[in-house]
Design an enzyme around this catalytic site. Structure first.
Site, mmCIF file in Angstrom:
data_model
loop_
_atom_site.group_PDB
_atom_site.id
_atom_site.type_symbol
_atom_site.label_atom_id
_atom_site.label_comp_id
_atom_site.label_asym_id
_atom_site.label_seq_id
_atom_site.Cartn_x
_atom_site.Cartn_y
_atom_site.Cartn_z
ATOM 1 N NE ARG A 37 45.671 37.968 7.547
ATOM 2 C CZ ARG A 37 45.284 37.520 8.711
ATOM 3 N NH1 ARG A 37 46.137 36.928 9.513
ATOM 4 N NH2 ARG A 37 44.023 37.641 9.116
ATOM 5 C CD GLU A 43 44.612 42.372 13.106
ATOM 6 O OE1 GLU A 43 44.149 42.003 11.994
ATOM 7 O OE2 GLU A 43 45.731 42.069 13.501
ATOM 8 C CG HIS A 44 39.205 44.882 13.805
ATOM 9 N ND1 HIS A 44 38.075 44.163 13.494
ATOM 10 C CD2 HIS A 44 39.895 44.130 14.713
ATOM 11 C CE1 HIS A 44 38.068 43.041 14.193
ATOM 12 N NE2 HIS A 44 39.159 42.987 14.927
ATOM 13 C CG ASP A 46 40.392 44.436 6.714
ATOM 14 O OD1 ASP A 46 39.724 44.835 7.684
ATOM 15 O OD2 ASP A 46 40.541 43.229 6.429
ATOM 16 N N GLY A 136 43.329 33.146 13.304
ATOM 17 C CA GLY A 136 43.690 34.466 12.829
ATOM 18 C C GLY A 136 44.901 34.504 11.917
ATOM 19 C CG ASP A 185 42.931 37.434 5.615
ATOM 20 O OD1 ASP A 185 43.652 38.331 6.083
ATOM 21 O OD2 ASP A 185 42.233 36.682 6.320
ATOM 22 C CE1 TYR A 234 36.149 41.178 11.154
ATOM 23 C CE2 TYR A 234 34.050 41.279 9.999
ATOM 24 C CZ TYR A 234 35.416 41.439 10.001
ATOM 25 O OH TYR A 234 36.053 41.876 8.870
#
Length: 401
Positions: A37, A43-44, A46, A136, A185, A234
């Site tokens: 995907r 981004e960041h 979820d 990614g 994902d 992360y």
């Protein structure tokens, strides 16, 4: 020119040949697959219970195999970049599976351990993938889902609740791979539909498929080949988001707005404030991006993608100089609507929205002007799990008889 990747059919054919040669002329009986995907915007967000807006890729991972009528599981991954390509371990009834080396095998062990509804027999398997590693593009989730799909076909027991299936696959990454990822994902790898992007609400765990099949528009993915050195970065950013939400007396940043952020700004360290500012603004961009795509307003969608990159660069600090240069050069090419880093960051890929008629010139312009590492270019359309393999595994196997 853009890179050519093996089609799903080509990957399956290659995998069948490898399986037959590797396992003493045994024929595979089942396979499972899942797409990679790319995240268009979001981004960041979820793990902050926000919105994400990915689309599935025609780059896929497959697990091809058959029972071996023993208590052992033998798996081979066909990837020249991996030093240790084969593993053997016992079925869960014989022993509790635990983490170990090589790292990629933990995804298989975890999926076997967490599979629900049936005992797992001993089996032989080959893993094939056209998804570049650690850039990614959802490769780890695709491996877990492909393995789960293979086990469903092998045992004949399918998980009817697809949300439960996505959560199980996420647990594999959390517990066996020790990567505290969000659910984007896994959700995209199970719920995506061909010719659509997926707006996923990570709080209420529902989604809308947004048509994305305009032949005049192409998604250009550029692999910078800058190795992602994520490490604890992360987790640090994830925790900073949680701290910001707690300061504002909320369970997650999904519940916060710009007013809350400004109200509590003086109570936050500057870095925590900037992390929260990215997430809150990114959630808004994601909703706006889905609306822009519905209206085929590609100028607005491209602008939102570019704004997302600047926020990830400045507030969330997950970009790097090479990626920033790649984005800025891409934006100068004729026919580009927008560009951004995609994935967790610190290297990897960019994703750009471009006019199909300009693809070749855009790629050449970037090659002429980008001074960083050698990059790989992929032009893709929205894929989905509703893709049907034709010819099927049975038909290809019969060609060998």
């Amino acid at each position: 020119m853009a890179e050519l990747t093996e089609s799903a059919e080509e990957l399956l054919r290659t995998g069948i040949n490898i399986f037959i040669n590797l396992y003493n002329n045994q024929f595979p009986t089942e396979f499972g697959w899942a797409p990679g995907r790319v995240n268009l915007v979001g981004e960041h967000t979820d793990y902050n219970n926000g919105y994400v807006f990915p689309m599935a890729l025609p780059m896929v991972t497959m697990v091809i195999g058959a029972q071996n009528y023993s208590s052992k599981i033998r798996v081979y991954t066909h990837n020249p970049a991996i030093e240790r390509c084969s593993v053997t371990f016992k079925v869960p009834d014989e022993v509790d599976l635990t983490r170990g080396e090589p790292d990629w095998a933990n995804y298989i062990k975890g999926t076997v351990s967490y599979f629900q509804g049936a005992k797992i027999p001993g089996f032989n398997a080959v893993i094939m993938s056209s998804i570049p590693l650690e850039v990614g593009l959802g490769g780890s989730a695709a491996l877990v889902i492909a393995t789960y799909n293979f086990l469903e076909n092998l045992t004949g027991v399918k998980t009817k609740d697809l949300l439960t299936k996505a959560l199980i696959c996420q647990s594999v990454e959390h517990c066996f791979a020790q990567h505290p990822c969000g659910l984007m994902d896994q959700f995209c790898g199970i719920f995506s539909r061909k010719g659509h992007a997926l707006l996923f609400d990570c709080m209420y765990l529902n989604c809308n498929n947004v048509p994305f099949n305009d032949p005049d528009i192409t998604v250009l993915i550029i692999n910078s080949n800058i190795t992602k050195r994520v490490g604890t970065k992360y987790i640090v950013r994830r925790n900073q988001c949680f701290i910001a939400a707690k300061i504002m007396n909320y369970d997650s940043l999904r519940e916060c707005g710009t007013r809350d952020l400004l109200k509590y700004r003086t109570k936050m360290e500057d870095v925590v404030f900037r992390r929260a500012r990215h997430v809150i603004s990114e959630m808004n961009r994601t909703i706006e991006a889905s609306q822009a795509l519905k209206l085929k307003d590609y100028y607005s969608l491209g602008l939102l993608m570019t704004q997302s990159h600047h926020s990830l660069r400045d507030d969330f600090e997950v970009s790097c100089s090479e990626i920033d240069d790649l984005v800025e050069i891409t934006l100068k090419a004729k026919g580009v609507y927008g560009s951004r880093i995609t994935g967790s960051g610190f290297g990897g890929c960019t994703v750009s929205l471009v006019k199909t008629q300009n693809v070749k010139d855009i790629i050449q312009y970037i090659k002429n002007n980008y001074q960083g590492s050698t990059a790989n270019f992929y032009t893709v359309k929205a894929f989905g799990t509703d893709f049907i393999m034709d010819p099927s595994l049975d038909i290809i196997v019969k060609e060998h008889l």
